[in-house]
Design an enzyme around this catalytic site. Structure first.
Site, PDB file in Angstrom:
ATOM      1  N   GLU A  61      49.396  19.865  53.588  1.00  0.00           N
ATOM      2  CA  GLU A  61      49.899  18.619  53.594  1.00  0.00           C
ATOM      3  C   GLU A  61      49.380  18.492  52.302  1.00  0.00           C
ATOM      4  O   GLU A  61      48.243  18.673  51.935  1.00  0.00           O
ATOM      5  CB  GLU A  61      48.410  18.268  54.504  1.00  0.00           C
ATOM      6  CG  GLU A  61      48.393  16.683  54.875  1.00  0.00           C
ATOM      7  CD  GLU A  61      46.691  16.544  56.221  1.00  0.00           C
ATOM      8  OE1 GLU A  61      46.918  15.269  56.262  1.00  0.00           O
ATOM      9  OE2 GLU A  61      47.041  17.314  57.353  1.00  0.00           O
ATOM     10  N   GLU A 104      44.783   8.033  51.435  1.00  0.00           N
ATOM     11  CA  GLU A 104      44.629   7.192  52.819  1.00  0.00           C
ATOM     12  C   GLU A 104      43.185   6.505  52.727  1.00  0.00           C
ATOM     13  O   GLU A 104      42.388   6.003  50.866  1.00  0.00           O
ATOM     14  CB  GLU A 104      43.646   8.761  52.748  1.00  0.00           C
ATOM     15  CG  GLU A 104      44.504   9.527  53.888  1.00  0.00           C
ATOM     16  CD  GLU A 104      44.009  11.116  54.725  1.00  0.00           C
ATOM     17  OE1 GLU A 104      43.697  10.392  55.889  1.00  0.00           O
ATOM     18  OE2 GLU A 104      43.589  11.772  54.234  1.00  0.00           O
TER      19      GLU A 104
END
Length: 193
Positions: free
Chosen positions: A67, A72
């Protein structure tokens, strides 16, 4: 501008609705450069992200096929941008994930360009052209890029843009219901190979 909006409303047993854009099978890349110009929403409980998952899970399910978190943001920690990779050897389930943070004082007020340059031996992250993270061989962590458990980043990945509400990270300090509707704005996405 694309507006990914989260709304406080009851839907199928949940308290909030939102959305995501997923390019799987329509935009899948191995290596390249991705730029996303976006503005994150403010408010405790928001969790917008620009991230990538493997299209075919060549090395198995999460986290073994990897990932890539290009950007974020968790609303309870204003102005802090996170960039992280997850693999079989490096993931939050083992408390071994490899991640970087940087301060962007205007993240909620202005658009910024979140960028990744992905090559066979490294993944580099930038904000407005300034590098803040390097993963891979000869990075701070010196990841073994020949070991798929540590470096599964040699297969097609697809892009995800989403605004989550709550969750195991974004909701750690609860959700402020006075922030709704909350909007993650995306001006553009550019992919170069």
């Amino acid at each position: 501008v694309l507006n990914i909006r989260a709304i406080k409303e009851s839907y199928m047993g949940n308290e909030y609705t939102s959305g995501r854009i997923v390019t799987k099978y329509q935009g899948d890349w191995t290596y390249g450069r991705i730029q996303v110009r976006a503005k994150v929403p403010e408010g405790r409980g928001t969790w917008p992200a620009v991230w990538m998952l493997p299209t075919n899970n060549t090395y198995g399910g999460w986290p073994f096929s990897g990932e890539i978190d290009i950007m974020e943001y968790v609303g309870y920690d204003p102005n802090t941008i996170h960039g992280t990779i997850h693999t079989g050897a490096y993931n939050h389930g083992l408390s071994t994930q490899i991640g970087y943070t940087t301060s962007v004082p205007t993240a909620e007020e202005e658009f910024h360009v979140y960028e990744m340059i992905w090559e066979p031996s490294s993944i580099k992250l930038f904000i407005d052209g300034v590098q803040f993270a390097t993963f891979g061989y000869n990075a701070d962590t010196n990841v073994d890029i020949l070991n798929s458990d540590a470096w599964p980043f040699d297969q097609p990945f697809h892009l995800i843009l989403n605004l989550a509400i709550g969750g195991n990270w974004g909701g750690v300090q609860g959700v402020d219901d006075s922030i709704f509707p909350a909007t993650f704005q995306v001006d553009y996405v550019r992919v170069f190979q």
